[in-house]
Design a protein around this motif. Structure first.
Motif, mmCIF file in Angstrom:
data_model
loop_
_atom_site.group_PDB
_atom_site.id
_atom_site.type_symbol
_atom_site.label_atom_id
_atom_site.label_comp_id
_atom_site.label_asym_id
_atom_site.label_seq_id
_atom_site.Cartn_x
_atom_site.Cartn_y
_atom_site.Cartn_z
ATOM 1 N N HIS A 94 0.800 -1.227 0.000
ATOM 2 C CA HIS A 94 0.000 0.000 0.000
ATOM 3 C C HIS A 94 0.835 1.281 0.000
ATOM 4 O O HIS A 94 2.042 1.257 0.215
ATOM 5 N N PRO A 95 0.163 2.435 -0.220
ATOM 6 C CA PRO A 95 0.873 3.725 -0.287
ATOM 7 C C PRO A 95 1.448 4.180 1.057
ATOM 8 O O PRO A 95 1.247 3.535 2.084
ATOM 9 N N ASP A 96 2.109 5.318 1.021
ATOM 10 C CA ASP A 96 2.831 5.902 2.152
ATOM 11 C C ASP A 96 1.940 6.028 3.399
ATOM 12 O O ASP A 96 0.968 6.779 3.406
ATOM 13 N N PRO A 97 2.276 5.302 4.481
ATOM 14 C CA PRO A 97 1.491 5.386 5.714
ATOM 15 C C PRO A 97 1.461 6.797 6.297
ATOM 16 O O PRO A 97 0.468 7.197 6.907
ATOM 17 N N SER A 98 2.534 7.571 6.098
ATOM 18 C CA SER A 98 2.576 8.933 6.654
ATOM 19 C C SER A 98 1.627 9.874 5.918
ATOM 20 O O SER A 98 1.339 10.975 6.388
ATOM 21 N N LYS A 99 1.128 9.415 4.766
ATOM 22 C CA LYS A 99 0.140 10.197 3.995
ATOM 23 C C LYS A 99 -1.242 9.543 4.050
ATOM 24 O O LYS A 99 -2.109 9.844 3.244
ATOM 25 N N GLY A 100 -1.418 8.594 4.975
ATOM 26 C CA GLY A 100 -2.720 7.965 5.151
ATOM 27 C C GLY A 100 -2.920 6.663 4.391
ATOM 28 O O GLY A 100 -4.025 6.110 4.372
ATOM 29 N N GLY A 101 -1.870 6.137 3.768
ATOM 30 C CA GLY A 101 -1.985 4.896 3.007
ATOM 31 C C GLY A 101 -2.169 3.678 3.898
ATOM 32 O O GLY A 101 -1.494 3.550 4.926
ATOM 33 N N THR A 102 -3.097 2.794 3.521
ATOM 34 C CA THR A 102 -3.317 1.538 4.240
ATOM 35 C C THR A 102 -3.676 0.449 3.226
ATOM 36 O O THR A 102 -3.865 0.741 2.042
ATOM 37 N N VAL A 157 4.575 -9.428 -7.358
ATOM 38 C CA VAL A 157 4.444 -8.381 -6.356
ATOM 39 C C VAL A 157 3.784 -7.189 -7.046
ATOM 40 O O VAL A 157 4.056 -6.908 -8.216
ATOM 41 N N ALA A 158 2.882 -6.526 -6.318
ATOM 42 C CA ALA A 158 2.209 -5.352 -6.871
ATOM 43 C C ALA A 158 2.152 -4.275 -5.799
ATOM 44 O O ALA A 158 1.916 -4.562 -4.624
ATOM 45 N N GLY A 159 2.381 -3.025 -6.208
ATOM 46 C CA GLY A 159 2.351 -1.938 -5.236
ATOM 47 C C GLY A 159 1.838 -0.655 -5.854
ATOM 48 O O GLY A 159 1.929 -0.450 -7.069
ATOM 49 N N PHE A 160 1.311 0.205 -4.990
ATOM 50 C CA PHE A 160 0.774 1.488 -5.419
ATOM 51 C C PHE A 160 1.543 2.613 -4.736
ATOM 52 O O PHE A 160 1.686 2.627 -3.520
ATOM 53 N N SER A 161 2.105 3.533 -5.545
ATOM 54 C CA SER A 161 2.820 4.708 -5.060
ATOM 55 C C SER A 161 4.019 4.294 -4.187
ATOM 56 O O SER A 161 4.898 3.577 -4.656
ATOM 57 N N PHE A 162 4.082 4.701 -2.920
ATOM 58 C CA PHE A 162 5.148 4.264 -2.013
ATOM 59 C C PHE A 162 5.274 2.738 -2.029
ATOM 60 O O PHE A 162 6.372 2.180 -2.010
ATOM 61 N N GLY A 163 4.123 2.064 -2.081
ATOM 62 C CA GLY A 163 4.116 0.599 -2.139
ATOM 63 C C GLY A 163 4.788 0.058 -3.393
ATOM 64 O O GLY A 163 5.385 -1.021 -3.364
ATOM 65 N N ALA A 164 4.708 0.814 -4.496
ATOM 66 C CA ALA A 164 5.383 0.399 -5.735
ATOM 67 C C ALA A 164 6.900 0.477 -5.564
ATOM 68 O O ALA A 164 7.646 -0.371 -6.075
ATOM 69 N N TRP A 165 7.362 1.482 -4.834
ATOM 70 C CA TRP A 165 8.801 1.637 -4.566
ATOM 71 C C TRP A 165 9.314 0.479 -3.705
ATOM 72 O O TRP A 165 10.352 -0.123 -4.016
ATOM 73 N N ILE A 166 8.573 0.141 -2.655
ATOM 74 C CA ILE A 166 8.960 -0.990 -1.806
ATOM 75 C C ILE A 166 8.868 -2.299 -2.594
ATOM 76 O O ILE A 166 9.747 -3.169 -2.489
ATOM 77 N N ALA A 167 7.830 -2.433 -3.411
ATOM 78 C CA ALA A 167 7.637 -3.656 -4.201
ATOM 79 C C ALA A 167 8.822 -3.914 -5.128
ATOM 80 O O ALA A 167 9.285 -5.056 -5.256
ATOM 81 N N MET A 168 9.323 -2.863 -5.759
ATOM 82 C CA MET A 168 10.441 -3.040 -6.684
ATOM 83 C C MET A 168 11.739 -3.386 -5.944
ATOM 84 O O MET A 168 12.583 -4.119 -6.463
#
Length: 221
Positions: A32-40, A104-115
Motif C-alpha cells: 500500500h501507499p505511504d502510511p505517513s500520507k494515510g496509506g493503508t 508483487v504489486a504496489g501502489f505509489s510508495f508501495g510500488a517503490w517498496i515492491a520493486m
C-alpha cells in the motif's frame, strides 16, 4: 478471505488473505501507499488490485505496514517496510509451496517498496507497479530490473510525476531479457478517480496475456 496477524520483525503484521483452491495457483503480495500520507491496505486502489488478482485466480495477500491499523511498530520510511513485505512473502510462500508464479504489486510508495523486494527475491517473476513515485524516491537500484512487469501511470498525476516515470520506463525498456509494459492512462490523476474502468482493463489485460503466455510456454516444454 481470512484476517491474519503474521509475526513480523517489529511485532504482528495485520493482513487479509484470499486462498485459491488450486494447488499450484499463482501468488501475489500487494503493497500500500505511504502510511505517513494515510496509506493503508484498505486504500481504494489496493483493494481494487486485491479483487482483480483474486478474480484472476491468484492466492492474494494485502497487509498493513508497521504502525498502520493493527500492525505493530512505527513507520520507518522504507527499510522497515521492506522487511515487513519480506516477512509477509515468506508466509505466503509457506502456504503455497507448489506455486510457480510469484508476483508483487504496489501502489505509489508501495510500488517503490515492491520493486526493492523484487530485487532481493529472485523467486518473484512478475510485477505490477502503479504510479511509482520516481520523482520522490530513488529507483536507480533497478539496474538491471530482474523481471518483466507492468507499470501503470495517470498522465495528470500531480503527486507522482508522470514524466519521471516515463523516463524510468524508457531506461528499463532498454534492458535485455525483460519486457516492461507501460500503460499511461490519459486524464487520470494519482488515484484514478473517474478512470476506474481503464485502470481495471489495463491490469486484467496484462494478467491474462502474461499468465496465458507462461502456461502456454510451460506446456511446450
Amino acid at each position: 478471505m481470512v484476517d491474519l496477524l503474521i509475526p513480523g520483525p517489529e511485532g504482528k503484521i495485520e493482513a487479509k488473505y484470499s486462498h485459491n483452491k488450486r494447488d499450484d495457483s499463482p501468488i501475489v503480495i500487494l503493497l500500500h501507499p505511504d502510511p505517513s500520507k494515510g496509506g493503508t491496505m484498505h486504500t481504494k486502489i489496493v483493494f481494487k488490485l486485491y479483487k482483480l488478482f483474486i478474480k484472476a485466480g491468484f492466492s492474494t495477500i494485502r497487509f498493513n505496514f508497521r504502525g498502520v491499523g493493527k500492525s505493530e511498530g512505527v513507520f520507518d520510511d522504507g527499510e522497515g517496510e521492506l522487511s515487513d513485505a519480506a516477512c509477509v512473502l515468506d508466509w505466503l510462500q509457506q502456504y503455497n509451496t507448489n506455486s510457480k508464479i510469484c508476483w508483487v504489486a504496489g501502489f505509489s510508495f508501495g510500488a517503490w517498496i515492491a520493486m526493492q523486494l523484487l530485487m532481493r527475491r529472485p523467486e518473484i517473476n512478475g510485477f505490477v507497479s502503479i504510479s511509482p513515485p520516481a520523482n520522490l524516491r530513488d529507483f536507480s537500484f533497478l539496474a538491471p530490473c530482474p523481471s518483466s512487469g507492468l507499470i501503470v501511470h495517470g498522465d495528470k498525476d500531480n503527486i507522482a510525476s508522470f514524466d519521471s516515470t516515463k523516463i524510468l520506463v524508457e531506461k528499463l525498456q532498454q534492458q535485455k531479457k525483460v519486457e516492461i509494459k507501460f500503460k499511461p492512462i490519459k486524464g487520470a490523476d494519482h488515484f484514478y478517480e473517474s478512470y476506474s474502468n481503464e485502470f481495471e482493463d489495463s491490469i486484467n489485460e496484462y494478467i491474462s496475456q502474461t499468465i496465458e503466455t507462461k502456461i502456454s510456454n510451460e506446456t511446450k516444454i
